[in-house]
Design a protein around this motif. Structure first.
Motif, PDB file in Angstrom:
ATOM      1  N   ALA A  48       0.861  -1.179   0.000  1.00  0.00           N
ATOM      2  CA  ALA A  48       0.000   0.000   0.000  1.00  0.00           C
ATOM      3  C   ALA A  48       0.897   1.228   0.000  1.00  0.00           C
ATOM      4  O   ALA A  48       2.048   1.163   0.428  1.00  0.00           O
ATOM      5  CB  ALA A  48      -0.895  -0.002   1.233  1.00  0.00           C
ATOM      6  N   PRO A  49       0.403   2.358  -0.499  1.00  0.00           N
ATOM      7  CA  PRO A  49       1.209   3.580  -0.467  1.00  0.00           C
ATOM      8  C   PRO A  49       1.700   3.841   0.953  1.00  0.00           C
ATOM      9  O   PRO A  49       0.919   3.764   1.902  1.00  0.00           O
ATOM     10  CB  PRO A  49       0.220   4.665  -0.909  1.00  0.00           C
ATOM     11  N   GLY A  50       2.992   4.115   1.085  1.00  0.00           N
ATOM     12  CA  GLY A  50       3.555   4.368   2.399  1.00  0.00           C
ATOM     13  C   GLY A  50       4.196   3.144   3.024  1.00  0.00           C
ATOM     14  O   GLY A  50       4.972   3.260   3.968  1.00  0.00           O
ATOM     15  N   ALA A  51       3.871   1.959   2.508  1.00  0.00           N
ATOM     16  CA  ALA A  51       4.453   0.734   3.059  1.00  0.00           C
ATOM     17  C   ALA A  51       5.887   0.590   2.591  1.00  0.00           C
ATOM     18  O   ALA A  51       6.202   0.860   1.436  1.00  0.00           O
ATOM     19  CB  ALA A  51       3.636  -0.477   2.617  1.00  0.00           C
ATOM     20  N   SER A  52       6.763   0.162   3.504  1.00  0.00           N
ATOM     21  CA  SER A  52       8.171   0.072   3.127  1.00  0.00           C
ATOM     22  C   SER A  52       8.567  -1.364   2.828  1.00  0.00           C
ATOM     23  O   SER A  52       8.094  -2.315   3.455  1.00  0.00           O
ATOM     24  CB  SER A  52       9.046   0.673   4.224  1.00  0.00           C
ATOM     25  N   ALA A 110       6.731   2.350  -1.036  1.00  0.00           N
ATOM     26  CA  ALA A 110       5.763   2.509  -2.121  1.00  0.00           C
ATOM     27  C   ALA A 110       5.151   3.897  -2.092  1.00  0.00           C
ATOM     28  O   ALA A 110       4.770   4.400  -1.030  1.00  0.00           O
ATOM     29  CB  ALA A 110       4.666   1.457  -1.997  1.00  0.00           C
ATOM     30  N   LEU A 111       5.075   4.543  -3.237  1.00  0.00           N
ATOM     31  CA  LEU A 111       4.382   5.821  -3.366  1.00  0.00           C
ATOM     32  C   LEU A 111       2.969   5.599  -3.864  1.00  0.00           C
ATOM     33  O   LEU A 111       2.042   6.325  -3.521  1.00  0.00           O
ATOM     34  CB  LEU A 111       5.128   6.730  -4.341  1.00  0.00           C
ATOM     35  N   ASP A 173       1.824   6.224 -16.160  1.00  0.00           N
ATOM     36  CA  ASP A 173       0.387   6.119 -16.383  1.00  0.00           C
ATOM     37  C   ASP A 173       0.101   6.767 -17.726  1.00  0.00           C
ATOM     38  O   ASP A 173       0.761   7.721 -18.111  1.00  0.00           O
ATOM     39  CB  ASP A 173      -0.368   6.880 -15.293  1.00  0.00           C
ATOM     40  N   SER A 174      -0.878   6.271 -18.427  1.00  0.00           N
ATOM     41  CA  SER A 174      -1.107   6.802 -19.763  1.00  0.00           C
ATOM     42  C   SER A 174      -2.043   8.009 -19.749  1.00  0.00           C
ATOM     43  O   SER A 174      -1.634   9.127 -20.076  1.00  0.00           O
ATOM     44  CB  SER A 174      -1.677   5.714 -20.659  1.00  0.00           C
ATOM     45  N   ALA A 175      -3.275   7.795 -19.339  1.00  0.00           N
ATOM     46  CA  ALA A 175      -4.255   8.875 -19.443  1.00  0.00           C
ATOM     47  C   ALA A 175      -4.072   9.891 -18.322  1.00  0.00           C
ATOM     48  O   ALA A 175      -3.540  10.971 -18.517  1.00  0.00           O
ATOM     49  CB  ALA A 175      -5.668   8.304 -19.409  1.00  0.00           C
ATOM     50  N   SER A 176      -4.479   9.512 -17.147  1.00  0.00           N
ATOM     51  CA  SER A 176      -4.370  10.426 -16.025  1.00  0.00           C
ATOM     52  C   SER A 176      -3.219   9.958 -15.146  1.00  0.00           C
ATOM     53  O   SER A 176      -2.696   8.874 -15.320  1.00  0.00           O
ATOM     54  CB  SER A 176      -5.671  10.438 -15.233  1.00  0.00           C
ATOM     55  N   CYS A 177      -2.844  10.773 -14.193  1.00  0.00           N
ATOM     56  CA  CYS A 177      -1.683  10.408 -13.394  1.00  0.00           C
ATOM     57  C   CYS A 177      -1.885  10.711 -11.938  1.00  0.00           C
ATOM     58  O   CYS A 177      -2.401  11.752 -11.550  1.00  0.00           O
ATOM     59  CB  CYS A 177      -0.444  11.081 -13.964  1.00  0.00           C
ATOM     60  N   ARG A 178      -1.501   9.739 -11.119  1.00  0.00           N
ATOM     61  CA  ARG A 178      -1.697   9.825  -9.685  1.00  0.00           C
ATOM     62  C   ARG A 178      -0.489  10.481  -9.046  1.00  0.00           C
ATOM     63  O   ARG A 178       0.643  10.108  -9.321  1.00  0.00           O
ATOM     64  CB  ARG A 178      -1.925   8.422  -9.131  1.00  0.00           C
ATOM     65  N   LEU A 179      -0.761  11.472  -8.215  1.00  0.00           N
ATOM     66  CA  LEU A 179       0.325  12.175  -7.552  1.00  0.00           C
ATOM     67  C   LEU A 179       0.392  11.719  -6.104  1.00  0.00           C
ATOM     68  O   LEU A 179      -0.581  11.219  -5.560  1.00  0.00           O
ATOM     69  CB  LEU A 179       0.079  13.673  -7.628  1.00  0.00           C
ATOM     70  N   PHE A 180       1.538  11.876  -5.503  1.00  0.00           N
ATOM     71  CA  PHE A 180       1.688  11.442  -4.124  1.00  0.00           C
ATOM     72  C   PHE A 180       1.750  12.653  -3.211  1.00  0.00           C
ATOM     73  O   PHE A 180       1.490  13.780  -3.647  1.00  0.00           O
ATOM     74  CB  PHE A 180       2.903  10.546  -3.988  1.00  0.00           C
ATOM     75  N   SER A 181       2.080  12.430  -1.953  1.00  0.00           N
ATOM     76  CA  SER A 181       1.970  13.501  -0.959  1.00  0.00           C
ATOM     77  C   SER A 181       2.906  14.659  -1.275  1.00  0.00           C
ATOM     78  O   SER A 181       3.961  14.496  -1.877  1.00  0.00           O
ATOM     79  CB  SER A 181       2.273  12.956   0.429  1.00  0.00           C
ATOM     80  N   ARG A 182       2.527  15.846  -0.829  1.00  0.00           N
ATOM     81  CA  ARG A 182       3.344  17.035  -1.026  1.00  0.00           C
ATOM     82  C   ARG A 182       4.696  16.881  -0.352  1.00  0.00           C
ATOM     83  O   ARG A 182       5.696  17.401  -0.826  1.00  0.00           O
ATOM     84  CB  ARG A 182       2.621  18.258  -0.464  1.00  0.00           C
TER      85      ARG A 182
END
Lengths: 231, 231
Positions: A48-52, A110-111, A173-182
DNA sequence: CGGGAGCTTGAGGAGGATCAAATCATGTGG
DNA sequence: CCACATGATTTGATCCTCCTCAAGCTCCCG
């Protein structure tokens, strides 16, 4: 600060024969016969995002091929600052240094939701001659990722860096893109979280990107390229 | 702008048997017998500061092990800026990508007088199994150099970066340390030449470094470490 | 409903870029 | 040997970006 270390989620065993990205992974050059000689099962791990995946200084016992998602590799500076030195994606290998050193060099986290295959280092060592060509490819990939981080993401103004980050993620990612934390954006681009936030907001206002869902963006590649290239 | 490309100076043939840094180079694991099978002679090349070893995009035909000196690897950004993404020193290998790609990724240029050995890629490929372990080591070195550049030299204030550069160079030369042009400092640290100049001047004034000859410095490691770690 | 974490936004100031000029080093031809 | 051109380095003055400190905001969860 988040330190969810145990979220690395064992998810069963992978079957190399029908791996969807066989041609991208470390085992690309192995034939069916070779794969049979691997009696150790390959673990399939979901993050999961944030898991090391592992931490800097831990005993290096395995390599991980990335099948899906996005991971960061970070290191501490002498003054305690945390800096992201590389991004890993589909086809990349995390922890290659296990082959030559006793400990991991980075903390790898993981981001975005990620799936990786865990390859014990003895297994890779045993197959080493057969993997030679692919190992070179993967090392080369690691070098290129890292140079990309210096070249595109640690150079120029903050606006340029953010624009280039969007463009790099666009390739993934092709169409849209997921961003992570600031905060992670800051650590990656060498800027503060506030500046990162401000610039993303500005991009939204001027239409270079459009937020369709929380942290999910559609991008105007032209506009971003213009920003990335100058001022 | 300086483009002295032909200053790469062929200097005779090297004798691997009595190489002074046998344990550091790519051929470390070869025995006398192996070395005899190399009927191709190994070229010994001397580079003056500013001389280039190869350019980005050139056909990659050889690897180069660094026996002495300091080299930079640079790449262009989309907007035309030149950025140094890695430093190479004694024991490092330039152009490893020749093993997996057709063209060089960077332009590689000497910052200080350098001596390198030219290894044709066919030679290395032929010896590949024997070199496997050392190749991994060299790739790992390339990754570490690059991460070091991001982590130490592209993070923090300009003062911190310059201080860390002096400290990194300190590890190479023992007593005093030779610095290169302000322009290269800028390209390496991601700052302008003027800022680089200003900060070096400031360090001289406050005694953190002392210029004993043009561009040759003695350093106060304590003072530099203090600056590198905060403000 | 209240608390916490992450995101956003504001005001002020410091650090570094930019533009410009002076100094210094090197080499060239008269 | 000197006058001059060339390029790198230093220094100055000004402006702008980005960091810092600080306050609101949103969303989620207990």
């Amino acid at each position: 600060m988040k330190g969810k270390d145990a979220e690395a989620d064992w998810h069963g065993f992978a079957s190399c024969e029908d791996c969807g990205i066989r041609d991208l992974v470390l085992f690309a050059d192995l034939d069916g016969q070779d794969l049979e000689t691997i009696h150790l099962p390959i673990e399939d791990i979901h993050l999961a995002p944030g898991a090391s995946l592992y931490g800097a200084g831990q005993e290096a016992v395995a390599l991980y091929t990335v099948r899906e998602g996005l991971l960061k590799q970070e290191q501490y500076l002498p003054d305690g600052t945390l800096r992201i030195v590389s991004l890993l994606r589909r086809g990349d290998v995390a922890g290659l240094e296990a082959l030559v050193a006793a400990e991991y060099e980075h903390t790898t986290v993981a981001l975005q939701p990620a799936k990786v295959c865990r390859l014990p280092k003895e297994l890779v060592s045993r197959l080493s001659p057969k993997l030679h060509r692919q190992l070179m490819n993967k090392w080369n990939g690691a070098v290129q990722r890292s140079h990309e981080c210096t070249r595109e993401l640690s150079t120029g103004t903050a606006r340029q860096r953010v624009a280039r980050l969007f463009l790099i993620l666009a390739a993934a990612d092709s169409a849209s893109c997921r961003l992570f934390s600031r905060e992670d954006m800051g650590g990656l681009l060498g800027i503060t979280t506030q500046t990162a936030s401000r610039i993303v907001a500005e991009f939204k206002r001027q239409g270079a990107v459009h937020e369709v869902a929380p942290n999910l963006f559609e991008r105007s590649l032209d506009a971003l390229r213009r920003i990335a290239a100058e001022g």
